[in-house]
Scaffold this motif. Structure first.
Motif, PDB file in Angstrom:
ATOM      1  N   ALA A  63      -7.720 -11.633  -0.232  1.00 14.25           N
ATOM      2  CA  ALA A  63      -7.223 -13.025   0.269  1.00 14.25           C
ATOM      3  C   ALA A  63      -5.477 -13.088  -0.095  1.00 14.25           C
ATOM      4  CB  ALA A  63      -7.898 -13.785   0.259  1.00 14.25           C
ATOM      5  N   THR A  64      -5.248 -12.483  -1.209  1.00 11.38           N
ATOM      6  CA  THR A  64      -3.834 -12.647  -1.604  1.00 11.38           C
ATOM      7  C   THR A  64      -3.294 -11.528  -1.460  1.00 11.38           C
ATOM      8  OG1 THR A  64      -5.111 -11.718  -3.859  1.00 11.38           O
ATOM      9  CG2 THR A  64      -5.834 -14.004  -4.076  1.00 11.38           C
ATOM     10  N   GLU A  65      -1.577 -11.292  -1.535  1.00 16.61           N
ATOM     11  CA  GLU A  65      -1.160 -10.943  -1.678  1.00 16.61           C
ATOM     12  C   GLU A  65      -1.459  -9.452  -3.209  1.00 16.61           C
ATOM     13  OE1 GLU A  65       1.841  -7.950  -0.132  1.00 16.61           O
ATOM     14  OE2 GLU A  65       1.706  -9.564   1.104  1.00 16.61           O
ATOM     15  N   GLY A  66      -1.751 -10.654  -4.046  1.00 23.29           N
ATOM     16  CA  GLY A  66      -1.645  -9.154  -5.075  1.00 23.29           C
ATOM     17  C   GLY A  66      -2.729  -9.012  -5.175  1.00 23.29           C
ATOM     18  N   GLY A  67      -3.585  -9.117  -4.272  1.00 24.01           N
ATOM     19  CA  GLY A  67      -4.786  -8.463  -4.328  1.00 24.01           C
ATOM     20  C   GLY A  67      -4.369  -6.962  -3.382  1.00 24.01           C
ATOM     21  N   VAL A  68      -3.785  -7.143  -2.756  1.00 25.05           N
ATOM     22  CA  VAL A  68      -3.637  -6.381  -1.428  1.00 25.05           C
ATOM     23  C   VAL A  68      -2.266  -5.600  -1.651  1.00 25.05           C
ATOM     24  CG1 VAL A  68      -2.374  -5.899   1.186  1.00 25.05           C
ATOM     25  CG2 VAL A  68      -3.858  -8.184   0.661  1.00 25.05           C
ATOM     26  N   ALA A  69      -2.148  -5.275  -2.793  1.00 28.34           N
ATOM     27  CA  ALA A  69      -1.204  -4.901  -3.345  1.00 28.34           C
ATOM     28  C   ALA A  69      -1.486  -3.981  -4.741  1.00 28.34           C
ATOM     29  CB  ALA A  69      -0.249  -6.263  -4.342  1.00 28.34           C
ATOM     30  N   GLN A  70      -2.548  -4.447  -5.147  1.00 32.17           N
ATOM     31  CA  GLN A  70      -3.426  -3.673  -5.845  1.00 32.17           C
ATOM     32  C   GLN A  70      -4.364  -3.137  -5.515  1.00 32.17           C
ATOM     33  OE1 GLN A  70      -6.464  -6.246  -8.049  1.00 32.17           O
ATOM     34  NE2 GLN A  70      -6.813  -5.106  -9.603  1.00 32.17           N
ATOM     35  N   LEU A  71      -4.720  -3.069  -4.212  1.00 31.64           N
ATOM     36  CA  LEU A  71      -5.432  -1.910  -2.851  1.00 31.64           C
ATOM     37  C   LEU A  71      -4.661  -0.990  -2.760  1.00 31.64           C
ATOM     38  CD1 LEU A  71      -8.357  -1.241  -1.991  1.00 31.64           C
ATOM     39  CD2 LEU A  71      -7.178  -2.270  -0.173  1.00 31.64           C
ATOM     40  N   TYR A  72      -3.339  -1.609  -2.493  1.00 37.78           N
ATOM     41  CA  TYR A  72      -2.721  -0.365  -1.716  1.00 37.78           C
ATOM     42  C   TYR A  72      -2.036   1.049  -3.182  1.00 37.78           C
ATOM     43  CZ  TYR A  72       1.188   1.998   1.113  1.00 37.78           C
ATOM     44  OH  TYR A  72       2.207   2.523   0.881  1.00 37.78           O
ATOM     45  N   ALA A  73      -2.485  -0.222  -4.341  1.00 39.42           N
ATOM     46  CA  ALA A  73      -1.244   0.812  -5.376  1.00 39.42           C
ATOM     47  C   ALA A  73      -2.687   1.875  -6.361  1.00 39.42           C
ATOM     48  CB  ALA A  73      -1.097  -0.574  -6.971  1.00 39.42           C
ATOM     49  N   ALA A  74      -4.075   1.239  -6.103  1.00 44.37           N
ATOM     50  CA  ALA A  74      -5.385   1.845  -6.129  1.00 44.37           C
ATOM     51  C   ALA A  74      -5.549   3.009  -5.070  1.00 44.37           C
ATOM     52  CB  ALA A  74      -6.790   1.335  -5.648  1.00 44.37           C
ATOM     53  N   ALA A  75      -4.184   3.681  -4.183  1.00 44.33           N
ATOM     54  CA  ALA A  75      -4.432   4.626  -3.130  1.00 44.33           C
ATOM     55  C   ALA A  75      -3.817   5.589  -4.279  1.00 44.33           C
ATOM     56  CB  ALA A  75      -4.162   4.608  -2.239  1.00 44.33           C
ATOM     57  N   LYS A  76      -3.077   5.827  -5.115  1.00 39.86           N
ATOM     58  CA  LYS A  76      -2.120   6.337  -6.126  1.00 39.86           C
ATOM     59  C   LYS A  76      -0.934   7.395  -5.439  1.00 39.86           C
ATOM     60  CE  LYS A  76      -6.013   6.282  -9.813  1.00 39.86           C
ATOM     61  NZ  LYS A  76      -7.077   6.752 -10.396  1.00 39.86           N
ATOM     62  N   GLY A  77      -0.553   6.636  -4.114  1.00 37.52           N
ATOM     63  CA  GLY A  77       0.209   6.982  -3.398  1.00 37.52           C
ATOM     64  C   GLY A  77      -0.117   8.329  -2.824  1.00 37.52           C
ATOM     65  N   ARG A  78      -1.348   8.495  -2.764  1.00 32.49           N
ATOM     66  CA  ARG A  78      -2.407   9.365  -1.438  1.00 32.49           C
ATOM     67  C   ARG A  78      -1.756   8.762  -0.144  1.00 32.49           C
ATOM     68  NH1 ARG A  78      -8.292  12.024  -2.603  1.00 32.49           N
ATOM     69  NH2 ARG A  78      -8.002  12.904  -0.389  1.00 32.49           N
ATOM     70  N   ALA A  79      -1.315   9.693   1.061  1.00 32.16           N
ATOM     71  CA  ALA A  79      -1.345   9.964   2.045  1.00 32.16           C
ATOM     72  C   ALA A  79      -2.779   8.959   2.568  1.00 32.16           C
ATOM     73  CB  ALA A  79      -0.748  10.784   2.862  1.00 32.16           C
ATOM     74  N   VAL A  80      -2.808   7.616   3.316  1.00 29.90           N
ATOM     75  CA  VAL A  80      -4.243   7.153   4.215  1.00 29.90           C
ATOM     76  C   VAL A  80      -4.678   7.844   5.071  1.00 29.90           C
ATOM     77  CG1 VAL A  80      -5.485   5.104   4.353  1.00 29.90           C
ATOM     78  CG2 VAL A  80      -3.982   5.049   2.508  1.00 29.90           C
ATOM     79  N   ASP A  81      -5.139   8.603   5.682  1.00 27.29           N
ATOM     80  CA  ASP A  81      -5.937   8.731   6.937  1.00 27.29           C
ATOM     81  C   ASP A  81      -6.201   8.166   7.805  1.00 27.29           C
ATOM     82  OD1 ASP A  81      -4.914  12.243   6.386  1.00 27.29           O
ATOM     83  OD2 ASP A  81      -6.361  11.844   4.528  1.00 27.29           O
ATOM     84  N   VAL A  82      -7.166   7.209   7.192  1.00 25.93           N
ATOM     85  CA  VAL A  82      -7.848   6.111   7.866  1.00 25.93           C
ATOM     86  C   VAL A  82      -8.002   4.979   7.293  1.00 25.93           C
ATOM     87  CG1 VAL A  82      -9.610   5.956   9.195  1.00 25.93           C
ATOM     88  CG2 VAL A  82      -9.332   7.914   9.034  1.00 25.93           C
ATOM     89  N   LEU A  83      -7.327   4.140   7.752  1.00 24.81           N
ATOM     90  CA  LEU A  83      -7.369   2.413   6.957  1.00 24.81           C
ATOM     91  C   LEU A  83      -8.914   1.874   8.085  1.00 24.81           C
ATOM     92  CD1 LEU A  83      -6.725   0.168   5.559  1.00 24.81           C
ATOM     93  CD2 LEU A  83      -5.558  -0.173   6.902  1.00 24.81           C
ATOM     94  N   MET A  84      -9.692   1.916   7.746  1.00 25.33           N
ATOM     95  CA  MET A  84     -10.481   0.472   8.016  1.00 25.33           C
ATOM     96  C   MET A  84     -10.304  -1.262   7.588  1.00 25.33           C
ATOM     97  SD  MET A  84     -14.085   3.039   8.194  1.00 25.33           S
ATOM     98  CE  MET A  84     -13.932   4.306   9.569  1.00 25.33           C
TER      99      MET A  84
END
Length: 265
Positions: A63-84
């Motif tokens: 629900a927070t922009e910081g949380g969304v950024a944390q999730l995006y960072a957790a991908a560690k730069g890997r390309a996302v093939d599928v987002l659910m």
């Protein structure tokens, strides 16, 4: 060949967990997220699925922009093939009786956080000209939700956003699918304080079947899927019924005290 990488939000229970389970069985690498610590237990179960690959879990408030950024960072730069994009909150009772902080939590999770995540991952997919997006909307988005007003409005937003985004990406290899279930057997109604309502106390759809329908529609690059014959009928009727009448009908199932029997403890 590198395994496909999938992000699933709201994956600790219910439809989100079942979506993640299907992906694990398909051998996809997973990053699952939820705003509750049970996400770690979900990850442990998913790692035991036959054919499961890597499963990373993140306890985060989307629900927070910081949380969304944390999730995006957790991908560690890997390309996302599928987002659910499945994370969501519900809220019962009359709008003016609801706590404003809880109202904002629903909007920030269902609308603001989901929009931010879609924008980040969607831009990455468009640059690569490859990817699949599954957005969990709802047939609730077709109906003014008396005694569930903010939730239904948020799902109307997601339904609309998914169709618009799909059209904008029509000439790319990025697909957008909207999963629109009806009432499903999850912890949703308990968390939304709706166990004393007709919709909260009646039998509901199986989340595993709902998830399978959404996954299959996404893999076939379909624009949307409404699960269950009854839900298909309800959504079709809603498209030709005046909003005032729809709001009155919704009151009959969502108003507190309309449960036909005592909710299970």
């Amino acid at each position: 060949m590198e395994r496909q990488f999938v992000i699933v939000t709201g994956a600790s229970t219910g439809i989100g967990y079942e979506l993640a389970r299907i992906c694990a069985q398909q051998g996809f690498d997973l990053l699952i997220a939820a705003d509750e610590p049970e996400i770690e237990k979900a990850a442990a179960k998913l790692r035991s699925e036959p054919g499961a690959a890597a499963v990373d879990a993140l306890h985060v408030d989307l629900a927070t922009e910081g949380g969304v950024a944390q999730l995006y960072a957790a991908a560690k730069g890997r390309a996302v093939d599928v987002l659910m994009a499945n994370a969501g909150r519900g809220l019962g009772h009359a709008f003016l009786d609801q706590n404003l902080d809880r109202i904002c939590e629903v909007i920030d999770t269902n609308v603001t956080g989901t929009t931010s995540l879609l924008h980040k991952v969607g831009n990455e997919m468009r640059r690569r000209n490859k990817g699949r997006i599954l957005i969990t909307g709802s047939i609730a988005g077709f109906t003014p939700g008396s005694f569930q007003a903010v939730y239904n409005a948020s799902k109307s937003y997601l339904n609309s956003l998914s169709f618009a985004l799909r059209e904008e990406l029509r000439d790319t290899e990025v697909s957008v699918t909207c999963l629109m279930p009806g009432a499903t057997e999850t912890a949703f109604f308990e968390r939304a304080d709706m166990l004393d309502t007709k919709v909260g106390s009646e039998p509901k759809d199986d989340p595993a079947l709902v998830a399978r329908a959404g996954f299959d529609a996404m893999m076939n690059a379909k624009g949307d899927v409404v699960t269950g014959f009854k839900n298909k009928m309800q959504s079709a009727i809603a498209n030709v019924t005046p909003s005032e009448l729809l709001a009155k009908q919704h009151r009959k199932v969502a108003e507190p005290g309309t449960a036909k029997h005592e909710p299970a403890k």
